[in-house]
Design a protein around this motif. Structure first.
Motif, PDB file in Angstrom:
ATOM      1  N   PRO A 145       0.820  -1.226   0.000  1.00 11.83           N
ATOM      2  CA  PRO A 145       0.000   0.000   0.000  1.00 11.83           C
ATOM      3  C   PRO A 145       0.844   1.263   0.000  1.00 11.83           C
ATOM      4  O   PRO A 145       1.891   1.331   0.660  1.00 11.83           O
ATOM      5  N   ASP A 146       0.370   2.252  -0.735  1.00 14.37           N
ATOM      6  CA  ASP A 146       1.106   3.505  -0.865  1.00 14.37           C
ATOM      7  C   ASP A 146       1.049   4.289   0.432  1.00 14.37           C
ATOM      8  O   ASP A 146       0.110   4.177   1.223  1.00 14.37           O
ATOM      9  N   ASP A 147       2.072   5.078   0.665  1.00 12.70           N
ATOM     10  CA  ASP A 147       2.139   5.942   1.840  1.00 12.70           C
ATOM     11  C   ASP A 147       1.198   7.128   1.625  1.00 12.70           C
ATOM     12  O   ASP A 147       1.375   7.915   0.689  1.00 12.70           O
ATOM     13  N   SER A 148       0.203   7.241   2.471  1.00 12.61           N
ATOM     14  CA  SER A 148      -0.772   8.328   2.332  1.00 12.61           C
ATOM     15  C   SER A 148      -0.612   9.387   3.418  1.00 12.61           C
ATOM     16  O   SER A 148      -1.516  10.180   3.660  1.00 12.61           O
ATOM     17  N   SER A 149       0.549   9.384   4.071  1.00 10.60           N
ATOM     18  CA  SER A 149       0.782  10.360   5.135  1.00 10.60           C
ATOM     19  C   SER A 149       0.869  11.769   4.554  1.00 10.60           C
ATOM     20  O   SER A 149       1.083  11.965   3.350  1.00 10.60           O
ATOM     21  N   ALA A 150       0.732  12.747   5.429  1.00 14.78           N
ATOM     22  CA  ALA A 150       0.793  14.142   4.996  1.00 14.78           C
ATOM     23  C   ALA A 150       2.149  14.464   4.375  1.00 14.78           C
ATOM     24  O   ALA A 150       2.237  15.195   3.381  1.00 14.78           O
ATOM     25  N   ALA A 151       3.216  13.883   4.936  1.00 15.57           N
ATOM     26  CA  ALA A 151       4.559  14.132   4.406  1.00 15.57           C
ATOM     27  C   ALA A 151       4.701  13.563   2.995  1.00 15.57           C
ATOM     28  O   ALA A 151       5.307  14.191   2.113  1.00 15.57           O
ATOM     29  N   ALA A 152       4.143  12.356   2.758  1.00 18.49           N
ATOM     30  CA  ALA A 152       4.227  11.739   1.435  1.00 18.49           C
ATOM     31  C   ALA A 152       3.429  12.527   0.408  1.00 18.49           C
ATOM     32  O   ALA A 152       3.872  12.718  -0.735  1.00 18.49           O
ATOM     33  N   VAL A 153       2.252  12.990   0.794  1.00 15.64           N
ATOM     34  CA  VAL A 153       1.423  13.786  -0.109  1.00 15.64           C
ATOM     35  C   VAL A 153       2.116  15.100  -0.453  1.00 15.64           C
ATOM     36  O   VAL A 153       2.105  15.552  -1.607  1.00 15.64           O
ATOM     37  N   GLU A 154       2.753  15.703   0.531  1.00 17.85           N
ATOM     38  CA  GLU A 154       3.462  16.960   0.290  1.00 17.85           C
ATOM     39  C   GLU A 154       4.656  16.743  -0.627  1.00 17.85           C
ATOM     40  O   GLU A 154       4.944  17.563  -1.507  1.00 17.85           O
ATOM     41  N   PHE A 155       5.376  15.613  -0.440  1.00 16.62           N
ATOM     42  CA  PHE A 155       6.505  15.319  -1.322  1.00 16.62           C
ATOM     43  C   PHE A 155       6.028  15.143  -2.758  1.00 16.62           C
ATOM     44  O   PHE A 155       6.664  15.626  -3.696  1.00 16.62           O
ATOM     45  N   GLN A 156       4.914  14.452  -2.944  1.00 17.81           N
ATOM     46  CA  GLN A 156       4.403  14.254  -4.298  1.00 17.81           C
ATOM     47  C   GLN A 156       4.057  15.588  -4.949  1.00 17.81           C
ATOM     48  O   GLN A 156       4.319  15.797  -6.140  1.00 17.81           O
ATOM     49  N   ARG A 157       3.490  16.500  -4.162  1.00 21.84           N
ATOM     50  CA  ARG A 157       3.170  17.820  -4.699  1.00 21.84           C
ATOM     51  C   ARG A 157       4.431  18.548  -5.146  1.00 21.84           C
ATOM     52  O   ARG A 157       4.492  19.125  -6.245  1.00 21.84           O
ATOM     53  N   LYS A 158       5.453  18.505  -4.312  1.00 21.09           N
ATOM     54  CA  LYS A 158       6.707  19.179  -4.645  1.00 21.09           C
ATOM     55  C   LYS A 158       7.400  18.514  -5.835  1.00 21.09           C
ATOM     56  O   LYS A 158       7.967  19.192  -6.698  1.00 21.09           O
TER      57      LYS A 158
END
Length: 458
Positions: free
Chosen positions: A261-274
């Motif tokens: 399962p993919d990491d859905s943490s706030a840090a992972a979501v923010e990294f994807q945005r960046k």
């Protein structure tokens, strides 16, 4: 023998010639002109194949104009003849005077149409059939509806082939994708389709899916017909040669994410945005320089394995062939707002650049061709040790990652396996760039006297 009266002979010849001419006109009006598309004669009085093709195109384009379909000419042979260099040589070519460009000697002429415009003209197909055109429609699944959440997609029209008098007019539909580019699907025939309908192997489009930038068009007159063409024909033809598009493997990615399962943490979501912002900036910056690049290393693995970025990779990796290197690359990225983090190696050997944007690294690896393999270098800053990563030769295809149009190695599996080995499908969070890759090898040490110029850390 009695002497022949020359005047009488002349009158008889004149009368017989006029009678023959009247017979030809009668035959033309009552037989030839009633056959659709066959009413142009060459000086010898015969209908040529190019004249039939021209009449077919004239009828089709008139119909498209009536239905306000802004088709544009995408036929590679015709566009090549229309290019500036070919225009200079036009007088040397042995072609029919009324059809010098559109009649290329091939039984197919290709046009492109925006799918959005197609939806506005539902009566066109019926009108074409009433004009005598036979139709073959090729449909396929809409990839814009596919995602990791759903693998289903409704079918959409992809290609239309119109046949008349043995000539094919191929209309390719272009759809706008989320990355802001235009896409056409592969022409895949279903089992019940007549394979003799057209010479499919001669088609310019459909062997693969394709991706294009939106071309600027102009309306011009070609062979006495109003036709839209790309304003920059050479650029369009170059794109056509390198347009092959690879769709993300959603089915395999979904299976992978069920296991991991993919990491859905706030840090992972923010990294994807960046990462998405950084990737788009890289595409815009290098596109402005006409420098082709592809996603490499972990970024390529993420696209191939899970249709996304690997959340724990913490960087974006791209590759560029050293033959495409330009000295102003560094300045261009800095002008775009990135800071240079390090510069290793030199143009002749193991060049590597790294930039920083929003605390995410953009690593640019330059690749060198060596026979039937390519390689990129790596440098350990503290020791000057050099490393080499060897890949089998590959070509480049278009793809989409994080809604950004990017290139990937067409032979993606070979590329990924070279770098990550047979266990590439298993996530590895502890990774040492000097020893973990399957294709890494020692490549000497930079002379300590040259470190100042070859190992620059900022």
């Amino acid at each position: 023998m009695p002497r022949v009266n020359r005047t009488l002979v002349f009158v008889l010849l004149l009368v017989s010639s006029c009678a023959f001419l009247l017979f030809q006109l009668y035959y033309y009006r009552n037989y030839v002109s009633k056959q659709t598309g066959l009413h142009l004669l060459n000086p010898a009085g015969h209908v040529t194949s190019s004249q039939v093709q021209w009449q077919t195109l004239k009828k089709f384009l008139a119909l498209a104009q009536y239905f306000r379909l802004p088709l544009f000419l995408a036929d590679t042979a015709a566009l090549t003849l229309l290019s500036q260099d070919a225009l200079r040589q036009r007088d040397r070519m042995m072609r029919e005077p009324h059809c010098s460009f559109l009649c290329t000697g091939r039984p197919i002429t290709s046009f492109v149409l925006s799918a959005n415009q197609w939806k506005l003209s539902p009566g066109f197909l019926l009108a074409a059939e009433q004009k005598g055109f036979e139709l073959l429609e090729v449909r396929g699944r809409d990839p814009r509806l596919a995602s990791l959440d759903t693998l289903s997609g409704e079918e959409i029209p992809l290609h239309f082939l119109f046949r008349l008098h043995g000539y094919i007019i191929h209309v390719v539909l272009l759809y706008e994708r989320s990355g802001g580019y235009l896409w056409h699907g592969v022409l895949r025939l279903k089992a019940n389709v007549d394979r003799s309908f057209a010479p499919f192997m001669l088609l310019d489009y459909g062997r693969h899916a394709g991706a294009y930038d939106r071309p600027e068009l102009m309306l011009t007159v070609v062979d006495n017909l109003d036709v839209r063409v790309p304003r920059n024909i050479s650029r369009f033809l170059a794109q056509q040669q390198q347009a092959r598009f690879l769709e993300c493997r959603y089915h395999d990615a979904r299976s992978f994410l069920q296991l991991y399962p993919d990491d859905s943490s706030a840090a992972a979501v923010e990294f994807q945005r960046k990462a998405k912002t950084l990737l788009r900036l890289a595409a815009q910056t290098l596109g402005g320089l006409d420098v082709p690049f592809w996603i490499s290393s972990g970024t390529c693995l993420g696209w191939f394995r899970q249709c996304s970025i690997i959340s724990y990779s913490r960087d974006v990796d791209i590759g560029i062939f050293i033959t495409d290197f330009r000295p102003d690359i560094m300045t261009a990225f800095q002008d775009a707002g990135l800071s240079l983090k390090h510069k290793f190696g030199k143009v002749e050997d193991s060049l590597e650049l790294s930039f920083l944007g929003e605390d995410v690294k953009l690593d640019i690896f330059f690749f060198y061709k060596d026979g039937d393999v390519v390689w990129n270098g790596g440098t350990q800053a503290k020791s000057g040790r050099k490393f080499k990563y060897v890949f089998p030769s590959f070509s480049l295809c278009w793809a989409e990652l994080l809604e950004v149009k990017v290139r990937v190695p067409c032979e993606t599996l070979d590329y990924v396996m070279a770098n990550y080995g047979a266990t590439w499908s298993v996530p590895v969070k502890s990774w040492d760039w000097k020893s973990s890759p399957s294709n890494v090898m020692e490549n000497g040490v930079w002379p300590i006297t040259e470190w100042a110029g070859l190992i620059q850390v900022y």
